[in-house]
Motif scaffolding. Structure first.
Motif, PDB file in Angstrom:
ATOM      1  N   LEU A 109      -0.238   2.371  -3.088  1.00 43.62           N
ATOM      2  CA  LEU A 109      -1.406   1.918  -2.324  1.00 43.62           C
ATOM      3  C   LEU A 109      -1.597   0.411  -2.447  1.00 43.62           C
ATOM      4  O   LEU A 109      -2.260  -0.198  -1.597  1.00 43.62           O
ATOM      5  CB  LEU A 109      -2.669   2.647  -2.805  1.00 43.62           C
ATOM      6  CG  LEU A 109      -2.689   4.154  -2.552  1.00 43.62           C
ATOM      7  CD1 LEU A 109      -3.952   4.770  -3.151  1.00 43.62           C
ATOM      8  CD2 LEU A 109      -2.598   4.458  -1.064  1.00 43.62           C
ATOM      9  N   ASP A 110      -1.028  -0.199  -3.484  1.00 42.36           N
ATOM     10  CA  ASP A 110      -1.122  -1.654  -3.602  1.00 42.36           C
ATOM     11  C   ASP A 110      -0.364  -2.344  -2.471  1.00 42.36           C
ATOM     12  O   ASP A 110      -0.648  -3.503  -2.134  1.00 42.36           O
ATOM     13  CB  ASP A 110      -0.586  -2.123  -4.959  1.00 42.36           C
ATOM     14  CG  ASP A 110       0.858  -1.713  -5.205  1.00 42.36           C
ATOM     15  OD1 ASP A 110       1.227  -0.571  -4.861  1.00 42.36           O
ATOM     16  OD2 ASP A 110       1.622  -2.532  -5.746  1.00 42.36           O
ATOM     17  N   GLU A 111       0.571  -1.615  -1.849  1.00 38.82           N
ATOM     18  CA  GLU A 111       1.369  -2.177  -0.763  1.00 38.82           C
ATOM     19  C   GLU A 111       0.782  -1.885   0.615  1.00 38.82           C
ATOM     20  O   GLU A 111       1.335  -2.325   1.637  1.00 38.82           O
ATOM     21  CB  GLU A 111       2.803  -1.626  -0.850  1.00 38.82           C
ATOM     22  CG  GLU A 111       3.504  -2.052  -2.136  1.00 38.82           C
ATOM     23  CD  GLU A 111       4.779  -1.260  -2.398  1.00 38.82           C
ATOM     24  OE1 GLU A 111       5.145  -0.428  -1.539  1.00 38.82           O
ATOM     25  OE2 GLU A 111       5.393  -1.460  -3.467  1.00 38.82           O
ATOM     26  N   LEU A 112      -0.332  -1.161   0.667  1.00 34.18           N
ATOM     27  CA  LEU A 112      -0.956  -0.831   1.948  1.00 34.18           C
ATOM     28  C   LEU A 112      -1.242  -2.073   2.796  1.00 34.18           C
ATOM     29  O   LEU A 112      -0.999  -2.063   4.017  1.00 34.18           O
ATOM     30  CB  LEU A 112      -2.238  -0.038   1.698  1.00 34.18           C
ATOM     31  CG  LEU A 112      -2.910   0.635   2.899  1.00 34.18           C
ATOM     32  CD1 LEU A 112      -1.949   1.596   3.584  1.00 34.18           C
ATOM     33  CD2 LEU A 112      -4.175   1.364   2.447  1.00 34.18           C
ATOM     34  N   PRO A 113      -1.735  -3.184   2.207  1.00 33.03           N
ATOM     35  CA  PRO A 113      -1.977  -4.385   3.008  1.00 33.03           C
ATOM     36  C   PRO A 113      -0.715  -5.015   3.594  1.00 33.03           C
ATOM     37  O   PRO A 113      -0.816  -5.896   4.452  1.00 33.03           O
ATOM     38  CB  PRO A 113      -2.651  -5.339   2.009  1.00 33.03           C
ATOM     39  CG  PRO A 113      -3.295  -4.435   1.011  1.00 33.03           C
ATOM     40  CD  PRO A 113      -2.303  -3.316   0.857  1.00 33.03           C
ATOM     41  N   ASN A 114       0.464  -4.563   3.152  1.00 39.37           N
ATOM     42  CA  ASN A 114       1.716  -5.055   3.747  1.00 39.37           C
ATOM     43  C   ASN A 114       1.766  -4.768   5.242  1.00 39.37           C
ATOM     44  O   ASN A 114       2.529  -5.392   5.987  1.00 39.37           O
ATOM     45  CB  ASN A 114       2.937  -4.398   3.109  1.00 39.37           C
ATOM     46  CG  ASN A 114       3.182  -4.794   1.669  1.00 39.37           C
ATOM     47  OD1 ASN A 114       4.124  -4.305   1.061  1.00 39.37           O
ATOM     48  ND2 ASN A 114       2.350  -5.649   1.092  1.00 39.37           N
ATOM     49  N   LEU A 115       0.932  -3.824   5.711  1.00 38.00           N
ATOM     50  CA  LEU A 115       0.881  -3.512   7.136  1.00 38.00           C
ATOM     51  C   LEU A 115       0.502  -4.747   7.946  1.00 38.00           C
ATOM     52  O   LEU A 115       0.924  -4.896   9.094  1.00 38.00           O
ATOM     53  CB  LEU A 115      -0.112  -2.375   7.398  1.00 38.00           C
ATOM     54  CG  LEU A 115       0.332  -0.978   6.940  1.00 38.00           C
ATOM     55  CD1 LEU A 115      -0.837  -0.012   7.002  1.00 38.00           C
ATOM     56  CD2 LEU A 115       1.496  -0.479   7.802  1.00 38.00           C
TER      57      LEU A 115
END
Length: 203
Positions: A109-115
């Motif tokens: 979930l830490d990578e969700l902003p990669n969107l």
């Protein structure tokens, strides 16, 4: 339509849909990060993308604010100096990671902003994970071929062990993706991503 154009169209459509659908989750994760530790919920970090170009990746903070990156750097130097073939990329018991950070890392979930990075074109949904500059300095010439494509949120390495694979193993999978990339391969990787997360392998 060419592979590149098709891939970009899929990236834009999927990023828009996922950003809208995941907005409630963004709010929940941001609140949890702020409650658990001091500092901003979101942060920017320098990464290396396609063609060796540097860009800023957006992530949820999973470590204590102001954490020393030297811990991670030393770990990768050790991997590069002879043990990369046998030791996993994972940095065990990293003292910098917060309680909430361990949870959101387990589910990526830490990578969700990669969107956001996908939407603006720095990244793709599928491709080798973007490295920090000092990791790139440790790659050999063959591994540098990973920069022939955009970095991704998920990729062959992420569905084949995530951080439990070795640095050599990740490099080989990244180059394999470059050589075999296609829309169909991207679809297969995306379909394997959720099961990999559910199994929590290499989190």
């Amino acid at each position: 339509m060419t592979y590149t154009a098709t891939k970009r169209a899929i990236d834009i459509l999927a990023a828009v849909v996922l950003l809208v659908v995941s907005l409630p989750l963004w709010i929940i994760v941001a609140i949890a990060v702020r409650i658990d530790s001091h500092g901003r919920a979101l942060f920017w970090q320098e990464r290396v993308g396609m063609g060796g170009e540097h860009f800023r990746i957006l992530k949820f903070r999973s470590m204590e604010a102001g954490a020393d990156e030297g811990v991670h750097r030393r770990h990768h130097v050790q991997l590069a100096n002879g043990s990369g073939g046998s030791r996993p990329i994972r940095l065990e018991d990293d003292p910098r990671v917060t309680r909430t950070g361990r949870i959101i890392r387990r589910w990526s979930l830490d990578e969700l902003p990669n969107l956001w990075n996908v939407l603006v074109g720095d990244m793709s949904l599928v491709g080798p994970r973007p490295l920090v500059p000092y990791e790139v300095e440790l790659l050999d010439a063959e591994a540098l071929r990973r920069f022939e494509v955009k970095p991704g949120i998920t990729g062959l390495a992420q569905v084949n062990g995530r951080l439990d694979i070795t640095a050599d193993g990740r490099a080989n999978l990244d180059v394999t993706y470059v050589d075999e990339r296609s829309v169909w391969l991207d679809v297969k990787i995306l379909l394997r991503t959720l099961p990999a997360l559910v199994r929590n392998r290499g989190a």
